[in-house]
Design a protein around this motif. Sequence first.
Motif, short mmCIF file in Angstrom:
data_model
loop_
_atom_site.label_atom_id
_atom_site.label_comp_id
_atom_site.label_asym_id
_atom_site.label_seq_id
_atom_site.Cartn_x
_atom_site.Cartn_y
_atom_site.Cartn_z
N ALA A 344 0.85 -0.76 0.32
CA ALA A 344 -0.21 0.35 -0.09
C ALA A 344 0.98 1.33 -0.52
O ALA A 344 0.63 2.22 -0.52
N TRP A 345 1.65 1.25 0.99
CA TRP A 345 2.46 2.26 0.84
C TRP A 345 3.74 2.64 -0.98
O TRP A 345 3.55 3.58 -0.83
N LEU A 346 4.01 1.64 -1.28
CA LEU A 346 4.71 1.23 -2.07
C LEU A 346 3.64 2.32 -3.26
O LEU A 346 4.52 2.70 -4.57
N THR A 347 2.79 1.67 -3.92
CA THR A 347 1.99 2.65 -4.79
C THR A 347 0.75 3.31 -3.79
O THR A 347 0.43 4.21 -5.19
N ALA A 348 1.30 4.24 -3.06
CA ALA A 348 0.64 5.47 -2.31
C ALA A 348 0.96 6.68 -4.00
O ALA A 348 2.38 6.61 -3.88
N PRO A 349 -0.12 7.50 -3.51
CA PRO A 349 0.58 8.78 -4.88
C PRO A 349 1.71 9.29 -4.66
O PRO A 349 2.58 8.92 -5.40
N ALA A 350 2.34 9.45 -3.06
CA ALA A 350 3.28 10.50 -3.21
C ALA A 350 4.85 9.25 -3.68
O ALA A 350 5.31 10.04 -3.94
N GLN A 351 4.62 8.33 -3.17
CA GLN A 351 6.21 6.92 -3.74
C GLN A 351 5.74 7.12 -4.64
O GLN A 351 7.17 6.85 -5.52
N GLN A 352 4.46 6.89 -5.39
CA GLN A 352 4.85 7.14 -6.74
C GLN A 352 5.66 8.11 -8.08
O GLN A 352 6.27 7.64 -8.58
N ALA A 353 4.92 9.21 -7.18
CA ALA A 353 5.98 10.61 -7.81
C ALA A 353 7.35 10.34 -7.73
O ALA A 353 8.30 10.69 -8.62
N VAL A 354 8.01 9.99 -6.59
CA VAL A 354 9.02 9.86 -6.39
C VAL A 354 9.75 8.51 -6.97
O VAL A 354 10.46 8.90 -7.72
N LEU A 355 8.63 7.63 -7.46
CA LEU A 355 9.87 6.49 -8.59
C LEU A 355 9.60 7.34 -10.11
O LEU A 355 10.72 6.68 -10.98
N PHE A 356 8.47 7.97 -10.54
CA PHE A 356 8.47 9.50 -11.39
C PHE A 356 9.90 10.26 -11.95
O PHE A 356 10.87 10.06 -12.57
N GLU A 357 9.56 10.88 -10.62
CA GLU A 357 10.80 11.74 -10.45
C GLU A 357 12.36 10.73 -10.82
O GLU A 357 12.59 11.94 -11.09
N ARG A 358 12.39 9.64 -10.36
CA ARG A 358 13.83 8.86 -10.05
C ARG A 358 14.01 8.34 -11.23
O ARG A 358 15.41 7.56 -11.70
N ARG A 359 12.45 7.70 -11.15
CA ARG A 359 12.78 6.69 -12.17
C ARG A 359 12.99 6.88 -13.87
O ARG A 359 12.13 5.94 -14.75
N GLY A 360 11.23 7.72 -13.89
CA GLY A 360 10.17 7.47 -15.10
C GLY A 360 9.21 6.68 -14.99
O GLY A 360 8.52 6.60 -16.09
N PHE A 362 6.11 6.20 -14.97
CA PHE A 362 4.75 6.79 -14.80
C PHE A 362 3.85 6.97 -13.75
O PHE A 362 2.88 5.29 -14.03
N PRO A 363 3.03 8.09 -12.62
CA PRO A 363 2.48 7.17 -11.96
C PRO A 363 0.92 6.40 -12.59
O PRO A 363 0.42 7.14 -13.23
N SER A 364 -0.24 5.07 -11.89
CA SER A 364 -0.73 5.06 -12.19
C SER A 364 -1.48 5.97 -10.65
O SER A 364 -3.22 6.09 -10.73
N ALA A 365 -1.75 6.49 -9.93
CA ALA A 365 -2.39 6.93 -9.29
C ALA A 365 -1.73 8.44 -9.65
O ALA A 365 -1.19 9.25 -9.74
N SER A 366 -3.96 8.68 -9.71
CA SER A 366 -3.56 10.12 -10.59
C SER A 366 -3.58 11.28 -9.13
O SER A 366 -3.02 12.72 -10.02
N ALA A 367 -3.32 10.71 -8.02
CA ALA A 367 -3.55 12.20 -7.23
C ALA A 367 -2.31 12.69 -7.23
O ALA A 367 -1.90 13.98 -7.02
N ALA A 368 -1.63 11.58 -8.06
CA ALA A 368 0.03 12.42 -7.79
C ALA A 368 0.28 13.45 -9.14
O ALA A 368 1.41 13.81 -8.38
N TYR A 369 -0.85 13.17 -9.57
CA TYR A 369 -0.59 14.25 -11.11
C TYR A 369 -0.17 15.50 -10.75
O TYR A 369 0.49 16.72 -11.65
N ALA A 370 -0.97 16.00 -9.35
CA ALA A 370 -0.48 17.45 -8.98
C ALA A 370 0.55 17.80 -8.32
O ALA A 370 0.65 18.79 -8.16
N LEU A 371 1.29 16.81 -7.96
CA LEU A 371 2.84 16.85 -6.84
C LEU A 371 3.40 16.98 -7.74
O LEU A 371 4.06 17.14 -9.29
N PRO A 372 4.79 18.08 -7.51
CA PRO A 372 5.32 19.38 -8.15
C PRO A 372 6.44 17.81 -8.48
O PRO A 372 7.13 18.05 -9.74
N ALA A 373 6.67 16.91 -8.43
CA ALA A 373 7.69 15.47 -8.38
C ALA A 373 7.26 15.29 -9.55
O ALA A 373 7.70 15.15 -10.83
#
Lengths: 446, 344
Positions: A344-360, A362-373
Motif C-alpha cells: 500500500a505504501w509503495l503504491t501510494a501517490p507520494a511514492q509513485q511520484a518519487v518513482l517517476f521523479e527518479r526512474r521515469g 509514470f504514476p497510476s495514481a492520478s492523485a500524484a499528477y498534481a504533486l510538483p514532482a
Amino acid sequence: MGSRRRHGPVVALVLALLLGAVLSGGCATDPAPPPGAGVPAREPVDGSGRRITLTVGVFGTFGLQEAGLYDTYMRLHPDIAVRQTALTRNDVYYPQLLTHLTAGSGLADVQAVEVGNIAEVLATQAGRLDALGTVPGVDPGAFLPWKWAQGTAPDGRTFALGTDIGPQAVCYRKDLFARAGLPTERGAVGRLWAGDWRKYLAAGVRYRERAPEGTAFTDSASGVMAAVTGSAALRYYDERGELIVAVNPAVREAWDLAAEFARQGLTARLQQFTPGWDQAFANGTFATVACPAWMLGYIQDKAGPAGRGRWDVAAAPRPGNWGGSFLVVPSAGRHRAEAARLAAWLTAPAQQAVLFERRGSFPSASAAYALPAVADARHPYFGDAPVGEIFAAAARGVPRAPVGPKDALVAQTLADVGMLQVDQTGRSPESAWRAAMKAIDNALDR
Amino acid sequence: MTETRTPTGPADPPAPGTGAGLRARDTRDVTGRRADLGGRGAARRTPVGSRGAPYALVAPFFLFFGAFGVFPLVATAWTSLHRVELTAPAEAEWVGLHNYARLLDDAFFWNALVNTVVIGVLSTVPQLLLALGVAHLLDVRLRGRGLFRVVALAPYATSVAAATLVFALFYGRDNGMANWALGVAGLAPVDWQNGPWASKLAVSSIVVWRWTGYNALIYLAAMQTVPRELYEAAALDGASRWRQFLHVTLPGLRPAILFTALVSTIGATQLFGEPLLFGSGAGASGGADHQFQTLGLYLYEQGWVNLHLGRAAAIAWAMLVVLVVLFGAVQLLRGVLARGERAS
C-alpha cells in the motif's frame, strides 16, 4: 558367506539413506538471506527486539529499489527490513510466479505482476492472494479508474495495486526532423498528427521525401501497431472477457495502418528490444518511436550522450497505454499484514511520484499528477520536455480498455510473429494476419 | 525437496553402525547359522561393510536417478495424458491420448520437427568432420600443442548465453560482421534472422562452433590409443599421410566416432539454448515465421509461454520416441549392412 551377502544390501541401504539425508538437508531449510544484499545491515532496534524481513519479487529493473523507496520505508519502520529479488525478464518471471503460487512456496511477500498477465492472475490465482483494496492507506479514488478496475476481480475485491502505467507519447529526433524539413518544436510536432494515427503516417510520408540518408521515419511496424491498439477502446478482449482479436475492427485497423508503414518503407525494419534495435538508437537510424513513459530511460541508455539534446517528446496522435505493473500479496506469505502495508505504501501517490521523479515510471495514481514532482517534471535529456504534463494528459485520456487473461500472449504474437513478417520479410499483410491468427489459436488452445 | 527428505524417516532411529549390526545379528539368530560364524564376531563386521560398500556407493546414483530421472519421466507421461495448465497444475483433466493425437495435425510441431532435423544435420555433420580434422592436426607433433588444445576446448567452456549474444551481433542484419564481410566480398547482405535457410545455418554455426573442440578432444584421446607401430608399418609400406589417416586412424577411431555421433544426435534433438537466444526478443517462437523453432523450443513455448503443461509433456515424450525410433533404425541399418558384408 551366503548370509553376509543377504545382509550387505541392508547396511548399504541404510548408509545410502543417511547420505541422502545429509545431502537433502542442505535444501530442507531455506538459508537466511545474506545481510547487506542491497540493504544496509542493521541490528534490531524496536522495543520487542523482533525485526521482520519482507521480500519483494520483481522483474526487469523495476525501479523501487533504485529510487530508494525501500530505504525510506526501512527508515520509517525500523522493525522492518525490505529485500528485493529480481529476474530480468517477465517471460521467465511469470511462469515461476505461477508455479510458486500454485505450490504455495518460494514466494516473496510482495510480488509484481505485469499488466498483460494481471487478468489471468486474478482469474486463476485470486484465491491465493490477499485482498488489498481495504488495507489502511489504500485510497481507490487516488488511482486512475481503469487501472483500479484492472486490479479488481469480478467479485469486486481488489487484489492488485497499480504501480506505474505506460501513457504514450511520440519521441522524435529534432535534428533529423529539421533535415527532413519537418517542424521541430514539440507543440508543432504534436499538431502534425494530433487526433489521428493516419496523420502520423502522412508525416512519415513527408519525412521520406527529404529523409536524411540511411534513416527511416520510425523503428518498426510492430511498434506502431502496439501504439495504435493501445489507444483503442477495445483491444483483444471485450468487456465480458471474450477473445475478439480476430473480429475487432480496431485491431484490424491498427494492423493495416502498421502494415502500410512497412509497405511504404517508413520503418527501419527492426524488432523492438533486440540488440539491433539498441544499435539503431545509438546510430540514430530512425526519427520517431512511439514511447510510453517508461521507454524514456531506455532511449537515454541506448542513445547515450550522443543523443542528448537531439531527442524530444511530443504528444501522440491519440492517448493510449502500453504496459504498467501491479503489486500483489500472496496468501502463503509469513507476514501478510506487513506485506500488505508495504504494498500500500509503495503504491501510494507520494511514492509513485518519487518513482517517476527518479526512474521515469509514470504514476497510476492520478492523485500524484498534481504533486510538483510530477506536474513540474522536465526531462533534461529530451530537451527539457515537460514530461509530467505530456504524460499526465495522455494518462487522463487513456480509454478504459479491458485486459483479458492472455493479453500479453496475444500482443506478443501479433507483434513478433505477425507484423514482424510484414515488416522484415515483406510478407503480405493478409497472409501474415492469417499466420498470426493461427499462432494465437494454437497458443490459446489447451 | 520432500521426495528426497522422506527416506530419512526410517533411517532416523538406528545409529549407523549399531542398528544395522544388531539387526543383522538378530536375523542370524533366527536362521540359526550363528554357529557357523562362532568366534569370528569381531572379524565379521568389516567384511559386511566391505561387501556392502559398493552398494552404498552406487546407491546415491540410483536414488538420484530415481528422483530426477525415473520420477520426472513417469510424471511427464502422466501429465501428457491430461489437460493441465500451469495456472492450476493440480487440476488435471484426463484426456487420454488426445495430446498426442493433436500433434499429428499440428503444423507447428511438424515444422519444429523438420527444423530440428535440418539444424541437426547442418550442425552435426560439419561439426564431427571438423573435429576429426582438428584432432588430426593436434595429433601431429607441433610446438605449443597444449595451448592449441586449450583453445580448442575454449568454446565448449563458454556459456551458451554469452556465445549466442556474440553470434546474434555477428549475424546482425544492419551492423553485423557477417554481412560486412559479405559486402567486402561484393555479395548482397543476408537477413540471417528471417531467411528460412540463413537462420538455420546461423543457428547451426553456433552449435558447430561450440562443440567442435569438445569432439576434437575425444577424437584426439582415441587417436593416441592407436598403436604407433601401425603408422610405422604403413609408412614403410609407402602409405601417404592421407592413406594412413584413412586406413589406420579412422578404423581405430570407430568407437569414438560412434560415441560422438550418438551424443551429438541426442544433443541436436534437444537443441534449445542456441535458437532461443538467437531469436533474442522473440522468446520461444523461433523467429517471425517459426523458421528456427526446434522441438525443444516448441516444448518450452507450449509449457512455459502458453502454460499448457499437458501438451508440453506430450511433445517431450514425442521427442523421446523420435530418438528411440532414430536409434532403432540405425541399429537395424547396421545389422542389415553387417549381414550384407558377411554375405559378400
